[in-house]
Design an enzyme around this catalytic site. Structure first.
Site: not given
Ligand code: SAH
Length: 493
Positions: A248, A270, A383
């Site tokens: 991703d 995406k 998100m």
């Molecule tokens: N599978 C991922 C989430 C994917 S959805 C997980 O478990 O973390 C994507 C969302 O995750 C982003 O929009 C944000 O809200 C959050 N996110 C992912 N990495 C992040 C990071 N390093 N800092 C802050 N938010 C994060």
């Protein structure tokens, strides 16, 4: 200047060495070892050089250097103690486009001789381009100790089996798997113990018994939030064994850098590049590579089962009979909480945590807002950047206290991490003022107040105090131009 590394086949090829002292002797020894037909040009010779000449393995020209000799050789080495002679040999060789090495004189040389770790047929050569010979030598000593002497025998065995390995395994990935087992398994350890015949037997048997093709597989790996230290050991192993990595956009470059260098990496974010990779395309890619016998790693930010569509991917793999595994990762909520100093549960402040994603459009809003609005629970919202205004008004409508603290973590665990804090009443406004951008995670609940005192990573939190005249905090506010984007995003939501 950067040199082009080259291994030369000098067997039965003529090489001229000008000079007959100890330095020349060292050069002649290495050239003889490589099978070259060496002629030494020098009136005097060291005892060893003389012996080689007497036994006929080295030719000798005692008379002064003659230009015409250069027409019959492939390489020249100038190893006299006289700089003028060396310079002349170098110049005349250059005119004939003949590669020449002048000992200890990088400027006069058109080829350099590297420091070598010899495990023939395996050779490791090190060069500093003549700039730092001591460093090259130091490195050579360290590698010499690291590389077992049996590596030469292992290379010989691999060479022997190579045609049959090629014949047996049609797929390159299957071949690679067999080689990996050969290099790291019992055969290599038998060789280290000096049991060559047994090692050969073992290898032959393994080859005869190996399946002709390996079934491909997919490992769903959680890459964590960005800091490579938060990748699991199992995830690291999967990355090291992968033939193909489908990752991703959120996966950090530092994590990708830990994967096997020659694994094929495909970004399927995406918003990869400018094109849009659909979930169906991702499914097709996984299937195609796995069916070709490859080990596929599907690498996702955070954890694959938390807002990662991991479940859909497994259903697809199952339906198509592809073997799979899942390696969990540290999800953004856990990482952001830790790196912002916000315990998600805390005695007296929060007894439960909810991980949610807030899409507040009426069409897919199935959240139980009344339950979310209750106090003493922590909400970790994924998100959310474009949805904050609606999230804020829904929670307030359903009775959550406007004074409930929040901590918004942007780029959690990464070098550019920012934490914006405030109260629910100020949520959307403060995100705009600080131009918070994706990826960002919202932690809302009584525990968020602790960010002020427990923060330890990166810049201190941008607190709720007024930004003007607050002793420098205002300087950390992003320039106004970027706030427009966020305002636009908020209006769209
Ligand atoms: N599978 C991922 C989430 C994917 S959805 C997980 O478990 O973390 C994507 C969302 O995750 C982003 O929009 C944000 O809200 C959050 N996110 C992912 N990495 C992040 C990071 N390093 N800092 C802050 N938010 C994060």
């Amino acid at each position: 200047m950067k040199l082009y590394p080259l291994f030369a086949d000098l067997s039965h090829r003529s090489v001229l060495v000008v000079g007959g002292g100890v330095v020349a002797e060292r050069k002649v020894a290495a050239l003889r070892d490589a099978g070259a037909q060496v002629t030494v040009n020098s009136p005097a010779l060291t005892p060893l050089l003389r012996r080689w000449v007497e036994e006929g393995s080295v030719a000798h020209r005692p008379e002064p250097f003659r230009e015409a000799w250069l027409d019959r050789v492939w390489l020249v080495v100038a190893a006299t103690s006289d700089r003028a002679t060396n310079a002349l040999v170098s110049e005349l060789a250059g005119l004939r486009r003949l590669f020449v090495n002048v000992v200890d004189d990088a400027a006069l040389s058109s080829f350099h001789v590297p420091a070598v770790i010899d495990r023939a047929p395996l050779m490791v050569a090190i060069s500093s381009g003549g700039q730092a010979p001591m460093l090259a030598r130091w490195l050579r000593e360290r590698l010499e100790a690291l590389l077992d002497p049996s590596l030469g025998a292992l290379a010989t065995l691999a060479a022997r089996l190579r045609p049959r390995i090629r014949l047996r395994f049609g797929q390159p990935a299957a071949r690679r798997r067999f080689y990996e087992a050969l290099f790291a398994g019992p055969v290599a350890s038998l060789l280290r113990q000096g049991h060559e015949a047994e090692a050969r037997n073992d290898a032959e048997q393994a080859l005869a018994a190996a399946p002709r093709a390996f079934a491909g597989s997919v490992v769903l790996v959680g890459a964590g939030p960005g800091d490579p230290g938060l990748l699991t050991l199992r995830g690291l192993r999967a990355l090291n064994e992968a033939d193909v990595i489908l990752h991703d956009r959120l996966v950090s470059a530092e994590v990708l850098a830990l994967s096997r260098r020659d694994a094929e990496r495909i970004e399927v974010g995406k918003q990869a590049g400018n094109h849009h990779v659909t979930q169906a395309q991702i499914h097709r890619l996984m299937l195609g590579h796995a069916r070709a016998g490859r080990r596929v790693v599907r690498l996702k930010g955070g954890d694959p089962f938390v807002f990662g569509r991991g479940g859909e991917e497994l259903e697809f793999l199952r339906a198509h009979d592809i073997a799979y595994e899942v390696v969990p990762g540290i999800t953004a909520a856990l990482a952001c909480a830790a790196y912002a100093g916000v315990p998600l549960t805390h005695r007296g402040h929060a007894q439960s945590v909810r991980l949610l994603t807030a899409h507040c459009q009426a069409s897919n809003d199935t959240l139980d807002w009344a339950a979310l609005a209750q106090e003493k629970q922590t909400l970790a919202v994924y998100m959310g950047v474009g949805e904050l205004a609606q999230l804020q008004s829904r929670l307030l409508e359903h009775g959550r206290d406007p004074a409930t603290p929040f901590a918004m973590v942007e780029n959690g665990s990464r070098a550019g991490q920012r934490v914006v804090t405030g109260t629910l009443a100020q949520l959307a406004e403060r995100a705009v003022v600080h131009a918070v951008r994706s990826p960002a995670l919202l932690i809302l609940g009584e525990v968020a107040a602790l960010a002020g005192s427990l923060a330890w990573f990166g810049a201190p939190p941008l607190g709720a105090a007024p930004d003007i005249g607050d002793g420098g905090r205002a300087a950390r506010v992003r320039p106004a131009a970027r706030q427009d984007d966020v305002l636009a995003a908020l209006h769209q939501a």
